[in-house]
Write an enzyme that holds these catalytic residues in place. Structure first.
Site, PDB file in Angstrom:
ATOM      1  N   ASP A  59     -10.385   2.304   2.184  1.00 30.05           N
ATOM      2  CA  ASP A  59     -10.584   1.481   3.393  1.00 30.05           C
ATOM      3  C   ASP A  59     -11.391   2.222   4.464  1.00 30.05           C
ATOM      4  O   ASP A  59     -12.317   1.671   5.057  1.00 30.05           O
ATOM      5  CB  ASP A  59      -9.231   1.069   3.982  1.00 30.05           C
ATOM      6  N   LYS A  88       0.815  -1.220   0.000  1.00 28.42           N
ATOM      7  CA  LYS A  88       0.000   0.000   0.000  1.00 28.42           C
ATOM      8  C   LYS A  88       0.852   1.276   0.000  1.00 28.42           C
ATOM      9  O   LYS A  88       0.509   2.248  -0.663  1.00 28.42           O
ATOM     10  CB  LYS A  88      -0.975  -0.018   1.182  1.00 28.42           C
TER      11      LYS A  88
END
Ligand code: NAP
Length: 295
Positions: free
Chosen positions: A121, A85
């Site tokens: 997220d 990420k």
């Protein structure tokens, strides 16, 4: 058949996929356990789109090469999971404001000639709280246990949703302080006892996760609680980001204590739905995605 058009053909059409079918992917290591291709494909099928979703095992250190491959191969979108990420955030052309603050990307969107890095997220988590527990963080006291990538996304999203206080509890205090800073004046690093005063308690550690090969070597047994059970009670919403098993030891303890519980699958579905909407411009078929996630 041109890619991305609504087509009304049966989902099992032998004409799909074709060489023109748009492709999206998930990159990670490990990646074989990922539910993302299943969620994406359920949405494409429900939409009647001939898009295809696949997983690519990309070893640590290879995220920039993988992003170059996304450009070369013309992938329409990418979900990014551990351990890429942060590296993906450095490799894309542009970051959304949320991804820039988190310095992490879980979703890459092709926009004309540019690759845009986003982080869905946190927003996915807040949407899951609303849909599964009717919980609105505005004005609430929230405790997040953990200070890694997922925790940081949740802390920022809770603050942006108007939480009055966002308490971050983590075994490494310095990381708790860094994560809490994302919430601005509402954020605060706290000790484990603070959980008892929170209206929302979130587990953002891997504690409770069934063995999938994702746990670091030497990690704790899956039955270890991230929060002492006697700090949980009715009047709280207790959310676990872990989604395997569906009912983690924390959620079982919270349920016994009278709390409302929220499993991690909702966040997974909602963050994928946000990515799919960015890729296709269409509202995601959440019911079909839930069915795929739980089948
Ligand atoms: P991460 O970046 O590795 O962070 C893990 C955090 O957990 C760190 O703060 C770490 O503390 C803490 N931790 C790890 N082992 C611990 C232990 N034995 N005791 C106490 N604390 C411990 O991981 P992540 O990417 O944030 O993911 C965290 C969890 O969220 C994982 O289970 C992941 O599968 C889940 N997740 C779910 C979704 C979803 O859609 N549902 C999305 C993303 C992540 P230190 O800072 O002290 O190392």
């Amino acid at each position: 058949m041109s890619g991305g058009r609504r087509v009304g053909l049966d989902r099992c059409s032998p004409r799909w996929p074709t060489a023109a079918s748009p492709v999206v992917a998930v990159i990670g290591d490990p990646v074989a356990h990922s539910l993302s291709p299943r969620l994406h494909q359920a949405a494409f099928d429900a939409w009647g789109l001939d898009w295809v979703s696949v997983g690519f095992l990309v070893p640590s250190g290879q995220a920039a090469a993988a992003v170059a491959g996304v450009r070369a191969l013309g992938l329409r979108g990418v979900s990014v999971t551990m351990p890429h990420k942060a590296a993906a955030a450095a490799a894309v052309d542009v970051l959304t404001p949320v991804a820039r603050r988190l310095r992490a990307v879980n979703c890459i969107i092709r926009r004309h000639d540019q690759l845009v890095g986003d982080s869905t997220d946190g927003e996915g988590f807040v949407q899951a709280l609303a849909s599964q527990a009717g919980f609105d963080p505005a004005g609430r006291v929230c405790a997040v246990v953990g200070a890694g990538g997922a925790a940081r996304a949740v802390v920022l999203a809770l603050a942006e949703a108007g939480a009055r206080r966002v308490l971050v509890v983590n075994r490494t205090r310095r990381r708790a302080e860094q994560a809490a800073a994302l919430a601005g004046p509402a954020g605060e690093a706290a000790g484990p006892a603070a959980v008892a005063d929170a209206e929302l308690v979130v587990n953002a550690t891997p504690l409770g996760m069934a063995s999938t090969g994702r746990q670091p070597a030497g990690s704790q047994p899956a039955d270890q609680l991230p929060v002492a059970a006697d700090r949980l009670g009715s009047g709280q919403v207790v959310a676990d980001l872990v989604y395997q098993p569906a009912i983690t030891p924390l959620l079982a303890a919270a349920g016994q204590a009278g709390a409302i519980t929220v499993g991690g699958l909702g966040m997974l579905v909602h963050q994928a739905a946000l990515a799919l909407t960015s890729w296709t411009g269409q509202p995601a078929p959440l019911d079909a995605m839930w069915a795929a996630a739980t089948s």
